[in-house]
Design a protein around this motif. Structure first.
Motif, PDB file in Angstrom:
ATOM      1  N   THR A   1      -7.825   1.116  -2.049  1.00  0.00           N
ATOM      2  CA  THR A   1      -6.466   1.281  -1.552  1.00  0.00           C
ATOM      3  C   THR A   1      -5.475   1.421  -2.696  1.00  0.00           C
ATOM      4  O   THR A   1      -5.460   0.595  -3.617  1.00  0.00           O
TER       5      THR A   1
ATOM      6  N   THR B   1      -4.631  -5.394   4.632  1.00  0.00           N
ATOM      7  CA  THR B   1      -5.419  -4.199   4.347  1.00  0.00           C
ATOM      8  C   THR B   1      -6.920  -4.482   4.435  1.00  0.00           C
ATOM      9  O   THR B   1      -7.667  -3.789   5.134  1.00  0.00           O
TER      10      THR B   1
ATOM     11  N   HIS C   1      -9.868  -3.632   7.496  1.00  0.00           N
ATOM     12  CA  HIS C   1     -11.059  -2.869   7.110  1.00  0.00           C
ATOM     13  C   HIS C   1     -12.331  -3.639   7.455  1.00  0.00           C
ATOM     14  O   HIS C   1     -13.312  -3.049   7.918  1.00  0.00           O
TER      15      HIS C   1
ATOM     16  N   THR D   1       0.836  -1.195   0.000  1.00  0.00           N
ATOM     17  CA  THR D   1       0.000   0.000   0.000  1.00  0.00           C
ATOM     18  C   THR D   1       0.872   1.248   0.000  1.00  0.00           C
ATOM     19  O   THR D   1       2.000   1.247   0.486  1.00  0.00           O
TER      20      THR D   1
END
Length: 235
Positions: free
Chosen positions: A193, A121, A125, A57
């Motif tokens: 992302t 990631t 979330h 990311t």
């Protein structure tokens, strides 16, 4: 045989795989390394695991550049990846338009397949969304948590659950046989992302790493990026 060592989020595995033949034709190098939860991959770099290139990311790559582990001038955006819902191939597709619909969808599932809820990631979330929807405790026993989204999707594809649902990054869904992308998360729960690539400061094959970045972001690969689940990014 020479190889380029990569540490990458699972989101980029399908795209890198599709570019490997062109990369080998251009450089003579194969691509080896690891794909997994972005936090775990960053920690591997910090611990000295050999790497020529990272694809993680944007926030993590920027942090690694600040730690002098990635060459700041080499960082390039690959594209945005949405966190999305998945169903098994053959199962009824799920379409949710708002947070209430997502809440109902998750409550109706008897198994929820997700990646690591601390290091990945999408997993972090998902944890946030479950808390936001007020159902974290109610669905806790139904969570099926795996080290990364690709593994979670493979496990869901062969699951004997009656009404399983998966939630991970769209690239990992699209890259897994036996599961189908069923739509992005609805407004208020969505996540897109940005993934970026950068050359490791201790790279043994920096020119080849730059060549791979060129393929990842090149205009000629726009269709491949989109097919792999990346949106936006390089023109």
């Amino acid at each position: 045989m020479s190889s380029l060592n990569i540490l990458s989020g699972g989101a980029a595995q399908g795209l890198v795989g599709s570019l490997s033949p062109a990369f080998k034709a251009q450089t003579g190098f194969d691509i080896t390394g690891e794909f997994g939860a972005v936090g775990a991959m960053a920690d591997k770099l910090r611990k000295g695991v050999p790497a020529d290139i990272v694809i993680l990311t944007a926030a993590i790559v920027a942090k690694l550049a600040g730690e002098k582990l990635v060459v700041a001038s080499s960082i390039s955006d690959v594209g945005l990846v949405q966190t999305a819902l998945a169903v098994r191939a053959g199962d009824h597709q799920v379409m949710v338009e708002d947070a209430a619909g997502l809440r109902d969808c998750l409550l109706a599932a008897d198994a929820i397949f997700v990646p690591d809820m601390v290091a990945s990631t999408a997993g972090t979330h998902v944890a946030k969304v479950l808390a936001q929807l007020g159902i974290a405790d109610e669905v806790a026993a139904r969570l099926r948590i795996f080290p990364n989204g690709a593994t979670a999707m493979r496990e869901m594809a062969t699951s004997d659950a009656r009404r399983p649902i998966g939630c991970t990054q769209s690239t990992e869904i699209l890259g897994t046989r036996g599961v189908i992308l069923s739509g992005a998360l609805p407004p208020g729960c969505e996540l897109a992302t940005m993934y970026t690539a950068g050359i490791a400061t201790k790279a043994s094959h920096a020119p080849q790493a730059q060549a791979l970045i060129g393929l990842l972001i090149g205009a000629g690969q726009q269709e491949q990026r989109e097919r792999a689940g990346f949106i936006g990014g390089a023109p």
